[in-house]
Design a protein around this motif. Sequence first.
Motif, mmCIF file in Angstrom:
data_model
loop_
_atom_site.group_PDB
_atom_site.id
_atom_site.type_symbol
_atom_site.label_atom_id
_atom_site.label_comp_id
_atom_site.label_asym_id
_atom_site.label_seq_id
_atom_site.Cartn_x
_atom_site.Cartn_y
_atom_site.Cartn_z
ATOM 1 N N LEU A 185 0.821 -1.205 0.000
ATOM 2 C CA LEU A 185 0.000 0.000 0.000
ATOM 3 C C LEU A 185 0.857 1.259 0.000
ATOM 4 N N LYS A 186 0.603 2.110 -0.970
ATOM 5 C CA LYS A 186 1.224 3.430 -1.021
ATOM 6 C C LYS A 186 0.439 4.388 -0.139
ATOM 7 N N HIS A 187 1.147 5.157 0.683
ATOM 8 C CA HIS A 187 0.463 6.128 1.527
ATOM 9 C C HIS A 187 0.116 7.372 0.720
ATOM 10 N N ILE A 188 -1.166 7.718 0.705
ATOM 11 C CA ILE A 188 -1.638 8.969 0.112
ATOM 12 C C ILE A 188 -1.717 9.986 1.249
ATOM 13 N N GLY A 189 -0.963 11.076 1.142
ATOM 14 C CA GLY A 189 -0.788 11.989 2.273
ATOM 15 C C GLY A 189 -1.966 12.877 2.587
ATOM 16 N N LEU A 190 -3.103 12.279 2.818
ATOM 17 C CA LEU A 190 -4.316 12.981 3.232
ATOM 18 C C LEU A 190 -4.614 12.515 4.654
ATOM 19 N N TYR A 191 -4.763 13.448 5.588
ATOM 20 C CA TYR A 191 -5.032 13.089 6.977
ATOM 21 C C TYR A 191 -6.333 13.713 7.450
ATOM 22 N N ALA A 192 -6.998 13.026 8.359
ATOM 23 C CA ALA A 192 -8.176 13.582 9.024
ATOM 24 C C ALA A 192 -8.034 13.294 10.508
ATOM 25 N N TYR A 193 -8.404 14.266 11.332
ATOM 26 C CA TYR A 193 -8.232 14.138 12.779
ATOM 27 C C TYR A 193 -9.506 14.588 13.498
ATOM 28 N N ARG A 194 -9.878 13.887 14.531
ATOM 29 C CA ARG A 194 -10.888 14.440 15.427
ATOM 30 C C ARG A 194 -10.298 15.707 16.048
ATOM 31 N N ARG A 195 -11.153 16.672 16.321
ATOM 32 C CA ARG A 195 -10.666 17.987 16.760
ATOM 33 C C ARG A 195 -9.784 17.888 18.001
#
Length: 248
Positions: free
Chosen positions: A176-186
């Motif tokens: 798996l290639k990492h796609i540099g999109l991140y999401a975080y709970r506040r």
Amino acid sequence: MRFIGIIPARFASTRFPGKPLAMLGGKTVIQRVYEQVSAVLDDAYVATDDERILQAVESFGGKAVMTSPDHKSGTDRIEEAACTIKTDADVIINVQGDEPFIQRSQLETVKGLFDDPQVQIGTLGKPFESMEAVENPNSPKIVCDLRGYAMYFSRSVIPYIRGKARQEWLSSFTYLKHIGLYAYRRDVLAEITRLPQSPLELAESLEQLRWLQNGYRIKVGLTDVETVGIDTPEDLERAEAFLRDRRI
């Protein structure tokens, strides 16, 4: 749940100064990123350290916020922006300012990860299509557990397939290639930006290893969409060709 996108955008780039304001198919790179994000999420902002980028975003009707020029990472810049705008969003999605072709399906996949209340951080992975690409140290690899949580990110080829020739590895395991999109709970975003750099992060120069090494869990969504990130002027030329091909 409420999702907003914050797009970190610096003017000073070693390999491509002024990259967010470079023209791509008649629009700036940052405008293309903003339009992709704002079409899917509840709200979107550009977080920048340069007045030229701020003015460019506002000129096309976008929202932007000035942040410190001293941040060492996009995550730190996003946390400052989130505090400045006093967002009440449940989840903040970090979309790189050099990803003008980020797709609705990718953003929707990341949003869907947070249907599980235990998910703290989300990101994306895409199966590699060639062993040559797997061996590129500029394309970090992800190894996940059986529930889809990241166990490790590395610039090295992991795992090692014992007992098989190198040319057989890709057919033996889904890299798996990492796609540099991140999401975080506040609340998680606020916590991880207070952490010092970790030994694994310093070794691999991958910020997400700081979070893993401190016990945070990162859920990985899967995408089959290849994005065209822009790091250099040559990448911009490839992006122009990609855009032309899409219009044909």
